[in-house]
Design a protein around this motif. Structure first.
Motif: not given
Length: 233
Positions: A134, A137, A160, A163, A199, A202
């Protein structure tokens, strides 16, 4: 595709747009630092780092307010149109997501305030692995924003899904652990919330990628498939 924003007839207006964009990047750098500090805190069960994340969150909030005020002033003073307006809108939305990422980082850091057994430490390693994914990202989407690179943003957008898979696998693992050791449930619930926060980060990164694509291409891609997004780039 990268987008050049240095094209305005009014040099002062161009400077205002560049300044506010740089402020977003500064805020993004702080949020990225907060997330990495939170992950380090969890990885090493470091209470001092966890408290530092919480103490620094006010800076993220203050930057959001300041940048939002800058956007409001630009709209009121310049009445931007076309791509200029898209940039201001993209910035306003981006800072809202960055502020929320900062909030999620603070929640993650709180896990470091708990003490974990050796078996539970293994779960923390997996949380850290998801966290690094993450974190990368977030770094990549800020890079896409800095260059206003729609193709780079699209690559982040696709990340994503990875993730989400990590989130589902890790949630199943943690749930299994709780069923095997019900006494651990109160403590492990904090771990579940931290995984949920990752999460959500993400998702926020995916949102920012969408704002970059919206600015560059003028298209809202929030509810279309990955294949259709790729065709539009």
């Amino acid at each position: 595709m990268e987008h050049n924003i240095n094209k305005h007839i009014s040099g002062r207006f161009n400077e205002e747009l560049e300044n506010v964009r740089n402020h977003v990047l500064s805020m993004g750098g702080l949020v990225e630092q907060q997330l990495n500090l939170a992950l380090d805190a969890v990885s090493h069960c470091d209470e001092n780092k966890a408290r530092k994340v919480s103490e620094n969150d006010y800076q993220v909030n203050a930057m959001e307010v300041s940048i939002d005020e800058e956007c409001t002033r630009i709209i009121a003073k310049r009445q931007p149109a076309a791509s200029d307006l898209r940039l201001v809108v993209a910035i306003a939305k981006t800072i809202a997501d960055l502020e929320r990422i900062g909030d999620e980082a603070e929640r993650i850091a709180k896990v470091a305030l708990d003490s974990f057994t050796k078996d539970q430490q293994d779960l923390l390693v997996n949380v850290e692995n998801m966290g690094r994914l993450v974190s990368q990202m977030l770094h990549d989407v800020l890079d896409a924003f800095a260059r206003m690179d729609a193709q780079r943003a699209f690559e982040v957008h696709k990340e994503d899904a990875k993730v989400d898979r990590e989130y589902e696998a890790l949630t199943r693992q943690i749930m299994t652990y709780m069923m095997e050791d019900p006494r651990s449930i109160p403590k492990i619930m904090d771990l579940i919330w931290s995984v949920r926060s990752l999460e959500r980060i993400g998702d926020r990164c995916q949102n920012i990628a969408e704002y970059v694509i919206y600015f560059v291409n003028g298209k809202d891609i929030r509810h279309i498939s990955q294949e259709d997004i790729e065709k539009s780039l």
